[in-house]
Scaffold this motif. Sequence first.
Motif, PDB file in Angstrom:
ATOM      1  N   LEU A 113      24.935 -28.473   1.261  1.00 15.38           N
ATOM      2  CA  LEU A 113      25.897 -28.210   2.335  1.00 15.38           C
ATOM      3  C   LEU A 113      27.156 -27.540   1.777  1.00 15.38           C
ATOM      4  O   LEU A 113      27.676 -26.589   2.364  1.00 15.38           O
ATOM      5  CB  LEU A 113      26.277 -29.519   3.040  1.00 15.38           C
ATOM      6  N   MET A 114      27.615 -28.033   0.632  1.00 19.26           N
ATOM      7  CA  MET A 114      28.808 -27.456   0.028  1.00 19.26           C
ATOM      8  C   MET A 114      28.561 -26.014  -0.397  1.00 19.26           C
ATOM      9  O   MET A 114      29.417 -25.133  -0.218  1.00 19.26           O
ATOM     10  CB  MET A 114      29.227 -28.288  -1.182  1.00 19.26           C
ATOM     11  N   ALA A 115      27.365 -25.749  -0.948  1.00 22.18           N
ATOM     12  CA  ALA A 115      27.046 -24.393  -1.406  1.00 22.18           C
ATOM     13  C   ALA A 115      26.992 -23.415  -0.233  1.00 22.18           C
ATOM     14  O   ALA A 115      27.557 -22.313  -0.289  1.00 22.18           O
ATOM     15  CB  ALA A 115      25.716 -24.398  -2.159  1.00 22.18           C
ATOM     16  N   TYR A 116      26.307 -23.807   0.830  1.00 22.85           N
ATOM     17  CA  TYR A 116      26.221 -22.940   2.005  1.00 22.85           C
ATOM     18  C   TYR A 116      27.606 -22.720   2.623  1.00 22.85           C
ATOM     19  O   TYR A 116      27.958 -21.602   3.018  1.00 22.85           O
ATOM     20  CB  TYR A 116      25.287 -23.546   3.054  1.00 22.85           C
ATOM     21  N   LEU A 117      28.371 -23.804   2.739  1.00 28.06           N
ATOM     22  CA  LEU A 117      29.692 -23.683   3.330  1.00 28.06           C
ATOM     23  C   LEU A 117      30.595 -22.797   2.477  1.00 28.06           C
ATOM     24  O   LEU A 117      31.387 -21.996   3.007  1.00 28.06           O
ATOM     25  CB  LEU A 117      30.333 -25.061   3.505  1.00 28.06           C
ATOM     26  N   LYS A 118      30.462 -22.907   1.171  1.00 28.77           N
ATOM     27  CA  LYS A 118      31.268 -22.081   0.273  1.00 28.77           C
ATOM     28  C   LYS A 118      30.997 -20.601   0.517  1.00 28.77           C
ATOM     29  O   LYS A 118      31.933 -19.793   0.645  1.00 28.77           O
ATOM     30  CB  LYS A 118      30.964 -22.449  -1.183  1.00 28.77           C
ATOM     31  N   VAL A 119      29.724 -20.233   0.618  1.00 28.98           N
ATOM     32  CA  VAL A 119      29.367 -18.833   0.878  1.00 28.98           C
ATOM     33  C   VAL A 119      29.928 -18.379   2.226  1.00 28.98           C
ATOM     34  O   VAL A 119      30.503 -17.286   2.349  1.00 28.98           O
ATOM     35  CB  VAL A 119      27.834 -18.649   0.841  1.00 28.98           C
ATOM     36  N   LEU A 120      29.775 -19.218   3.247  1.00 33.09           N
ATOM     37  CA  LEU A 120      30.258 -18.862   4.578  1.00 33.09           C
ATOM     38  C   LEU A 120      31.775 -18.687   4.586  1.00 33.09           C
ATOM     39  O   LEU A 120      32.299 -17.711   5.154  1.00 33.09           O
ATOM     40  CB  LEU A 120      29.855 -19.937   5.584  1.00 33.09           C
ATOM     41  N   LEU A 121      32.494 -19.609   3.961  1.00 29.66           N
ATOM     42  CA  LEU A 121      33.952 -19.537   3.975  1.00 29.66           C
ATOM     43  C   LEU A 121      34.475 -18.352   3.167  1.00 29.66           C
ATOM     44  O   LEU A 121      35.502 -17.752   3.523  1.00 29.66           O
ATOM     45  CB  LEU A 121      34.556 -20.838   3.452  1.00 29.66           C
ATOM     46  N   ILE A 122      33.798 -18.009   2.076  1.00 29.15           N
ATOM     47  CA  ILE A 122      34.195 -16.813   1.316  1.00 29.15           C
ATOM     48  C   ILE A 122      34.005 -15.567   2.176  1.00 29.15           C
ATOM     49  O   ILE A 122      34.882 -14.696   2.256  1.00 29.15           O
ATOM     50  CB  ILE A 122      33.390 -16.695   0.012  1.00 29.15           C
ATOM     51  N   TYR A 123      32.874 -15.484   2.856  1.00 28.20           N
ATOM     52  CA  TYR A 123      32.595 -14.331   3.721  1.00 28.20           C
ATOM     53  C   TYR A 123      33.646 -14.237   4.828  1.00 28.20           C
ATOM     54  O   TYR A 123      34.207 -13.166   5.092  1.00 28.20           O
ATOM     55  CB  TYR A 123      31.198 -14.475   4.317  1.00 28.20           C
ATOM     56  N   LEU A 124      33.937 -15.354   5.476  1.00 27.64           N
ATOM     57  CA  LEU A 124      34.914 -15.363   6.563  1.00 27.64           C
ATOM     58  C   LEU A 124      36.327 -15.089   6.045  1.00 27.64           C
ATOM     59  O   LEU A 124      37.143 -14.482   6.749  1.00 27.64           O
ATOM     60  CB  LEU A 124      34.876 -16.699   7.298  1.00 27.64           C
ATOM     61  N   SER A 125      36.617 -15.507   4.818  1.00 28.17           N
ATOM     62  CA  SER A 125      37.934 -15.234   4.240  1.00 28.17           C
ATOM     63  C   SER A 125      38.123 -13.739   3.984  1.00 28.17           C
ATOM     64  O   SER A 125      39.242 -13.214   4.105  1.00 28.17           O
ATOM     65  CB  SER A 125      38.117 -16.021   2.933  1.00 28.17           C
ATOM     66  N   ASN A 179      31.357  -7.871  13.708  1.00 26.57           N
ATOM     67  CA  ASN A 179      30.497  -6.749  14.067  1.00 26.57           C
ATOM     68  C   ASN A 179      29.038  -7.198  13.992  1.00 26.57           C
ATOM     69  O   ASN A 179      28.744  -8.372  13.692  1.00 26.57           O
ATOM     70  CB  ASN A 179      30.777  -5.528  13.182  1.00 26.57           C
ATOM     71  N   ALA A 180      28.108  -6.292  14.247  1.00 26.35           N
ATOM     72  CA  ALA A 180      26.690  -6.668  14.311  1.00 26.35           C
ATOM     73  C   ALA A 180      26.205  -7.276  13.002  1.00 26.35           C
ATOM     74  O   ALA A 180      25.471  -8.277  12.999  1.00 26.35           O
ATOM     75  CB  ALA A 180      25.847  -5.450  14.687  1.00 26.35           C
ATOM     76  N   ALA A 181      26.609  -6.682  11.877  1.00 25.60           N
ATOM     77  CA  ALA A 181      26.192  -7.212  10.576  1.00 25.60           C
ATOM     78  C   ALA A 181      26.808  -8.582  10.315  1.00 25.60           C
ATOM     79  O   ALA A 181      26.140  -9.475   9.755  1.00 25.60           O
ATOM     80  CB  ALA A 181      26.581  -6.236   9.468  1.00 25.60           C
ATOM     81  N   ASP A 182      28.054  -8.752  10.709  1.00 24.44           N
ATOM     82  CA  ASP A 182      28.710 -10.050  10.544  1.00 24.44           C
ATOM     83  C   ASP A 182      27.988 -11.130  11.348  1.00 24.44           C
ATOM     84  O   ASP A 182      27.797 -12.258  10.874  1.00 24.44           O
ATOM     85  CB  ASP A 182      30.170  -9.983  11.010  1.00 24.44           C
ATOM     86  N   VAL A 183      27.613 -10.807  12.570  1.00 24.54           N
ATOM     87  CA  VAL A 183      26.924 -11.771  13.434  1.00 24.54           C
ATOM     88  C   VAL A 183      25.629 -12.231  12.780  1.00 24.54           C
ATOM     89  O   VAL A 183      25.315 -13.430  12.751  1.00 24.54           O
ATOM     90  CB  VAL A 183      26.646 -11.166  14.822  1.00 24.54           C
ATOM     91  N   VAL A 184      24.860 -11.291  12.243  1.00 23.33           N
ATOM     92  CA  VAL A 184      23.601 -11.639  11.588  1.00 23.33           C
ATOM     93  C   VAL A 184      23.853 -12.585  10.420  1.00 23.33           C
ATOM     94  O   VAL A 184      23.167 -13.608  10.257  1.00 23.33           O
ATOM     95  CB  VAL A 184      22.869 -10.367  11.108  1.00 23.33           C
ATOM     96  N   PHE A 185      24.834 -12.255   9.588  1.00 16.00           N
ATOM     97  CA  PHE A 185      25.112 -13.080   8.405  1.00 16.00           C
ATOM     98  C   PHE A 185      25.594 -14.472   8.810  1.00 16.00           C
ATOM     99  O   PHE A 185      25.112 -15.488   8.300  1.00 16.00           O
ATOM    100  CB  PHE A 185      26.156 -12.397   7.527  1.00 16.00           C
ATOM    101  N   VAL A 186      26.568 -14.522   9.724  1.00 21.76           N
ATOM    102  CA  VAL A 186      27.151 -15.804  10.121  1.00 21.76           C
ATOM    103  C   VAL A 186      26.109 -16.694  10.793  1.00 21.76           C
ATOM    104  O   VAL A 186      26.006 -17.897  10.500  1.00 21.76           O
ATOM    105  CB  VAL A 186      28.371 -15.580  11.045  1.00 21.76           C
ATOM    106  N   GLU A 187      25.313 -16.126  11.688  1.00 24.50           N
ATOM    107  CA  GLU A 187      24.256 -16.915  12.347  1.00 24.50           C
ATOM    108  C   GLU A 187      23.256 -17.448  11.334  1.00 24.50           C
ATOM    109  O   GLU A 187      22.827 -18.614  11.428  1.00 24.50           O
ATOM    110  CB  GLU A 187      23.541 -16.066  13.390  1.00 24.50           C
ATOM    111  N   ASP A 188      22.878 -16.618  10.382  1.00 22.42           N
ATOM    112  CA  ASP A 188      21.910 -17.052   9.368  1.00 22.42           C
ATOM    113  C   ASP A 188      22.465 -18.207   8.547  1.00 22.42           C
ATOM    114  O   ASP A 188      21.776 -19.215   8.318  1.00 22.42           O
ATOM    115  CB  ASP A 188      21.550 -15.877   8.453  1.00 22.42           C
TER     116      ASP A 188
END
Length: 298
Positions: free
Chosen positions: A162-174, A133-142
Amino acid sequence: MFTTTEDKDIPRYAFEPDAATGHPMFRIDKNREIRNYRRLDFFVPHRKDYYFLAFVKVGSSRHWIDMKSYVLQPDTLYFTVPQQVHLKEDSDAPLSGISVCFSEAFLAAAEGHFLKELPLIQNPFNGHELKLNAADVVFVEDMLERIYTEYHTAGQWQQGMLMAYLKVLLIYLSRLYTEQFAASDAVPEKRILKQYLAYINERYTDSHEVADYAAVMNLSAGYLSEVIKAQSGKPPIAHIHERLMLEARRLLLHSELSVKEIAFELGFEDDSYFNRFFKRLNGQTPVAYRTDTRKMYH
């Protein structure tokens, strides 16, 4: 669509480090207005030995993952894990977005193997597409922009960042994965079930019996059966059979291996037993499945 390598099996591609940065386990690319995919060998069925995320911002094309086709949509995230079979179609439409690749070794470097336990990485539902959704797009792009900047900065403690950023992204996507692919009570969160499914994924070509996995897990077969049935709603043998059937369907659709060769690759000593096994679970013989499915996908 079904062109394969000379050995008839599905080709497998290893992680390729970025020539510019030389990072051996991780890469991120911005794809701007791509019209022709850079690797022609991706237009035949293949597997990747690494994890792949692609945020599509603009454009559309059709891809296959295992037995399902997807028309890529803007503001959607696509993901694949090792062992899935990929097939891309060429398209004249421009495609823009950001893609991330990382190897098993990169995940293994995470403290306590935390990332490997996430639903997006475990992928118990064999998924491939996340609607944003719109909020997800903003977060994922950022997050992807932050990863891209760090990746090309090469500053001190880059690996940790890189690991820290990826960890946050993967938790959000999970979290999105859990919401979109299953009701909360159906997601395999319990330790024993997750461990059991992980062992099956590693050993399904060698071990077809529940007792084999119970021995590896230091549990009795009876206790394992009770726990798996309670946590998943299925008997443990069903999970083994589902994994074997998934791989059998992949090979029948995407490779030119004979039924006998597929049976041997999946650990069946007798191809006639494999034929009966496949027909019992799929409702038709392997040959009939291959013929009917290929007609459908054409």
